[in-house]
Design a protein around this motif. Structure first.
Motif, PDB file in Angstrom:
ATOM      1  N   ASP A 223       0.863  -1.179   0.000  1.00 55.36           N
ATOM      2  CA  ASP A 223       0.000   0.000   0.000  1.00 55.36           C
ATOM      3  C   ASP A 223       0.902   1.231   0.000  1.00 55.36           C
ATOM      4  O   ASP A 223       1.737   1.402   0.891  1.00 55.36           O
ATOM      5  CB  ASP A 223      -0.886  -0.019   1.259  1.00 55.36           C
ATOM      6  CG  ASP A 223      -2.021   0.988   1.162  1.00 55.36           C
ATOM      7  OD1 ASP A 223      -1.785   2.091   0.647  1.00 55.36           O
ATOM      8  OD2 ASP A 223      -3.152   0.664   1.599  1.00 55.36           O
ATOM      9  N   LEU A 224       0.752   2.079  -1.034  1.00 55.92           N
ATOM     10  CA  LEU A 224       1.625   3.242  -1.180  1.00 55.92           C
ATOM     11  C   LEU A 224       1.180   4.422  -0.322  1.00 55.92           C
ATOM     12  O   LEU A 224       1.773   5.499  -0.369  1.00 55.92           O
ATOM     13  CB  LEU A 224       1.698   3.647  -2.657  1.00 55.92           C
ATOM     14  CG  LEU A 224       2.236   2.566  -3.601  1.00 55.92           C
ATOM     15  CD1 LEU A 224       2.245   3.077  -5.029  1.00 55.92           C
ATOM     16  CD2 LEU A 224       3.644   2.137  -3.185  1.00 55.92           C
ATOM     17  N   MET A 226      -1.690   6.196  -0.393  1.00 60.64           N
ATOM     18  CA  MET A 226      -2.419   7.288  -1.040  1.00 60.64           C
ATOM     19  C   MET A 226      -3.835   7.375  -0.475  1.00 60.64           C
ATOM     20  O   MET A 226      -4.827   7.160  -1.167  1.00 60.64           O
ATOM     21  CB  MET A 226      -2.424   7.082  -2.555  1.00 60.64           C
ATOM     22  CG  MET A 226      -1.032   7.207  -3.160  1.00 60.64           C
ATOM     23  SD  MET A 226      -1.020   7.147  -4.948  1.00 60.64           S
ATOM     24  CE  MET A 226      -1.308   5.408  -5.230  1.00 60.64           C
ATOM     25  N   ARG A 227      -3.896   7.687   0.821  1.00 57.18           N
ATOM     26  CA  ARG A 227      -5.176   7.695   1.541  1.00 57.18           C
ATOM     27  C   ARG A 227      -6.117   8.777   1.018  1.00 57.18           C
ATOM     28  O   ARG A 227      -7.325   8.571   0.933  1.00 57.18           O
ATOM     29  CB  ARG A 227      -4.897   7.926   3.030  1.00 57.18           C
ATOM     30  CG  ARG A 227      -6.119   7.825   3.930  1.00 57.18           C
ATOM     31  CD  ARG A 227      -6.656   6.416   3.983  1.00 57.18           C
ATOM     32  NE  ARG A 227      -7.803   6.324   4.871  1.00 57.18           N
ATOM     33  CZ  ARG A 227      -8.541   5.230   5.011  1.00 57.18           C
ATOM     34  NH1 ARG A 227      -8.243   4.137   4.308  1.00 57.18           N
ATOM     35  NH2 ARG A 227      -9.568   5.210   5.825  1.00 57.18           N
ATOM     36  N   TYR A 230      -7.820   7.540  -2.104  1.00 56.38           N
ATOM     37  CA  TYR A 230      -8.801   6.518  -1.725  1.00 56.38           C
ATOM     38  C   TYR A 230     -10.096   7.163  -1.210  1.00 56.38           C
ATOM     39  O   TYR A 230     -11.196   6.815  -1.635  1.00 56.38           O
ATOM     40  CB  TYR A 230      -8.197   5.605  -0.671  1.00 56.38           C
ATOM     41  CG  TYR A 230      -9.181   4.667  -0.007  1.00 56.38           C
ATOM     42  CD1 TYR A 230      -9.589   3.498  -0.634  1.00 56.38           C
ATOM     43  CD2 TYR A 230      -9.697   4.974   1.259  1.00 56.38           C
ATOM     44  CE1 TYR A 230     -10.492   2.639  -0.018  1.00 56.38           C
ATOM     45  CE2 TYR A 230     -10.596   4.117   1.885  1.00 56.38           C
ATOM     46  CZ  TYR A 230     -10.991   2.952   1.238  1.00 56.38           C
ATOM     47  OH  TYR A 230     -11.893   2.119   1.837  1.00 56.38           O
ATOM     48  N   ASN A 260      -5.757  -3.938  -1.193  1.00 58.75           N
ATOM     49  CA  ASN A 260      -5.445  -2.759  -0.385  1.00 58.75           C
ATOM     50  C   ASN A 260      -6.174  -1.520  -0.909  1.00 58.75           C
ATOM     51  O   ASN A 260      -6.782  -1.530  -1.983  1.00 58.75           O
ATOM     52  CB  ASN A 260      -3.929  -2.535  -0.297  1.00 58.75           C
ATOM     53  CG  ASN A 260      -3.303  -2.197  -1.639  1.00 58.75           C
ATOM     54  OD1 ASN A 260      -3.884  -1.478  -2.451  1.00 58.75           O
ATOM     55  ND2 ASN A 260      -2.091  -2.689  -1.866  1.00 58.75           N
ATOM     56  N   ASP A 261      -6.104  -0.431  -0.157  1.00 63.35           N
ATOM     57  CA  ASP A 261      -6.858   0.778  -0.482  1.00 63.35           C
ATOM     58  C   ASP A 261      -6.426   1.395  -1.811  1.00 63.35           C
ATOM     59  O   ASP A 261      -7.249   1.915  -2.564  1.00 63.35           O
ATOM     60  CB  ASP A 261      -6.709   1.809   0.646  1.00 63.35           C
ATOM     61  CG  ASP A 261      -7.463   1.401   1.903  1.00 63.35           C
ATOM     62  OD1 ASP A 261      -8.253   0.430   1.821  1.00 63.35           O
ATOM     63  OD2 ASP A 261      -7.262   2.035   2.958  1.00 63.35           O
ATOM     64  N   ASP A 262      -5.125   1.362  -2.089  1.00 60.46           N
ATOM     65  CA  ASP A 262      -4.637   1.923  -3.359  1.00 60.46           C
ATOM     66  C   ASP A 262      -5.280   1.200  -4.544  1.00 60.46           C
ATOM     67  O   ASP A 262      -5.754   1.826  -5.495  1.00 60.46           O
ATOM     68  CB  ASP A 262      -3.113   1.785  -3.457  1.00 60.46           C
ATOM     69  CG  ASP A 262      -2.381   2.697  -2.482  1.00 60.46           C
ATOM     70  OD1 ASP A 262      -3.045   3.593  -1.925  1.00 60.46           O
ATOM     71  OD2 ASP A 262      -1.173   2.513  -2.303  1.00 60.46           O
ATOM     72  N   GLU A 263      -5.278  -0.131  -4.459  1.00 63.01           N
ATOM     73  CA  GLU A 263      -5.826  -0.927  -5.556  1.00 63.01           C
ATOM     74  C   GLU A 263      -7.327  -0.712  -5.698  1.00 63.01           C
ATOM     75  O   GLU A 263      -7.860  -0.672  -6.809  1.00 63.01           O
ATOM     76  CB  GLU A 263      -5.511  -2.410  -5.339  1.00 63.01           C
ATOM     77  CG  GLU A 263      -5.728  -3.273  -6.560  1.00 63.01           C
ATOM     78  CD  GLU A 263      -4.923  -2.812  -7.743  1.00 63.01           C
ATOM     79  OE1 GLU A 263      -5.552  -2.483  -8.778  1.00 63.01           O
ATOM     80  OE2 GLU A 263      -3.686  -2.749  -7.660  1.00 63.01           O
ATOM     81  N   ALA A 265      -8.885   2.042  -5.086  1.00 66.59           N
ATOM     82  CA  ALA A 265      -9.052   3.343  -5.732  1.00 66.59           C
ATOM     83  C   ALA A 265      -8.836   3.234  -7.236  1.00 66.59           C
ATOM     84  O   ALA A 265      -9.627   3.758  -8.032  1.00 66.59           O
ATOM     85  CB  ALA A 265      -8.073   4.351  -5.122  1.00 66.59           C
ATOM     86  N   TYR A 266      -7.763   2.533  -7.646  1.00 65.56           N
ATOM     87  CA  TYR A 266      -7.480   2.381  -9.075  1.00 65.56           C
ATOM     88  C   TYR A 266      -8.610   1.636  -9.787  1.00 65.56           C
ATOM     89  O   TYR A 266      -9.043   2.019 -10.881  1.00 65.56           O
ATOM     90  CB  TYR A 266      -6.160   1.642  -9.281  1.00 65.56           C
ATOM     91  CG  TYR A 266      -4.936   2.471  -8.983  1.00 65.56           C
ATOM     92  CD1 TYR A 266      -4.777   3.742  -9.525  1.00 65.56           C
ATOM     93  CD2 TYR A 266      -3.932   1.985  -8.144  1.00 65.56           C
ATOM     94  CE1 TYR A 266      -3.645   4.513  -9.235  1.00 65.56           C
ATOM     95  CE2 TYR A 266      -2.808   2.747  -7.856  1.00 65.56           C
ATOM     96  CZ  TYR A 266      -2.664   4.009  -8.406  1.00 65.56           C
ATOM     97  OH  TYR A 266      -1.554   4.760  -8.111  1.00 65.56           O
TER      98      TYR A 266
END
Length: 278
Positions: A223-224, A226-227, A230, A260-263, A265-266
């Motif tokens: 997870d990078l 990028m909250r 998200y 994860n949250d980043d994924e 969002a994408y």
């Protein structure tokens, strides 16, 4: 090399200096030859030594069953594929291809055609391999005077994809199948038929290709952090984000994979593009 046994005009059984069985292939390599004769080195095209992935005795049995014509067909297709893909393909692909073509033709003659449920995904994800598969299918039909369906081009393409990647063909099929499952879920959730010709669909499936490889290989992406992205996506695209949650639940239950949250969002962004485009 000294010939131990002639299997057909194109294939002989011999052994290396350590007395390990070796299958040697080449067009006309055994013509007017018998046990005890030397193998003509200039005619050698492929050599199969027994190892963990290649069992020489199993190859010998397969060659006894499969008519020599299929050797020539598979050989020409593989040479064409190597030229178009600009790389040397593993010899094991040749055996898999020859075996696949033979049994595909046997099924065809018995009226047992198997539809390729991943055909559209293969066309989109593996365009170069699919084009080669189409040439191969047409070549088979012309040489054997049959009419194998287009689905066979997809099956052949999967063999080529397998030869170009580190994953085995079971994993390739699993990844492609998972992509289809996710796309079907998105289509059902959005209550619309997705336009497979659209740029948004292409971008989605391309993203899913690499994402699903991580899922199948259980290669959890970091997870990078990028909250902000998200939270913005979750608030701005509620319909698409709900779809992402359904995908996440599917992957957790079926693959024990936590998205994860980043994924998330994408994925939501890609799904939203499709909604907007429609």
């Amino acid at each position: 090399m000294i010939i131990l046994k002639v299997l057909n005009n194109n294939v002989v059984l011999t052994q290396d200096k350590n007395r390990i069985p070796v299958i040697v292939m080449g067009s006309g390599i055994a013509f007017q030859k018998r046990a005890g004769d030397k193998v003509e080195k200039e005619k050698i095209e492929r050599i199969f030594k027994q190892d963990k992935s290649t069992n020489a005795s199993a190859i010998e049995e397969a060659i006894k069953e499969i008519p020599p014509l299929y050797f020539d067909i598979a050989n020409q297709i593989l040479n064409f594929a190597q030229e178009k893909l600009d790389q040397k393909l593993d010899n094991n692909l040749f055996l898999a291809l020859m075996d696949h073509i033979y049994f595909a033709v046997q099924r065809y003659k018995k009226g047992m055609l198997i539809p390729n449920k991943l055909q559209e995904e293969i066309k989109l994800l593996y365009k170069k391999e699919f084009k080669i598969g189409m040439v191969a299918r047409n070549f088979i039909n012309k040489n054997l005077n049959i009419e194998l369906p287009e689905d066979e081009a997809g099956f052949i393409a999967l063999h080529l994809v397998n030869a170009n990647a580190s994953a085995d063909i079971d994993e390739t099929i699993q990844v492609t199948n998972l992509i289809k499952e996710i796309v079907d879920l998105i289509s059902k959730h959005l209550e619309m038929k997705l336009n497979v010709e659209s740029l948004s669909y292409y971008r989605l499936v391309t993203h899913l290709k690499f994402f699903c490889i991580s899922v199948v290989e259980k290669d959890v992406r970091p997870d990078l952090g990028m909250r902000d992205l998200y939270l913005m996506v979750k608030k701005s695209y509620p319909v698409s984000f709900k779809c992402v949650n359904l995908i996440s639940e599917l992957l957790l239950v079926k693959y024990n994979y936590v998205v994860n949250d980043d994924e998330k969002a994408y994925l939501a962004i890609h799904i939203e593009r499709i909604r907007n485009e429609s």
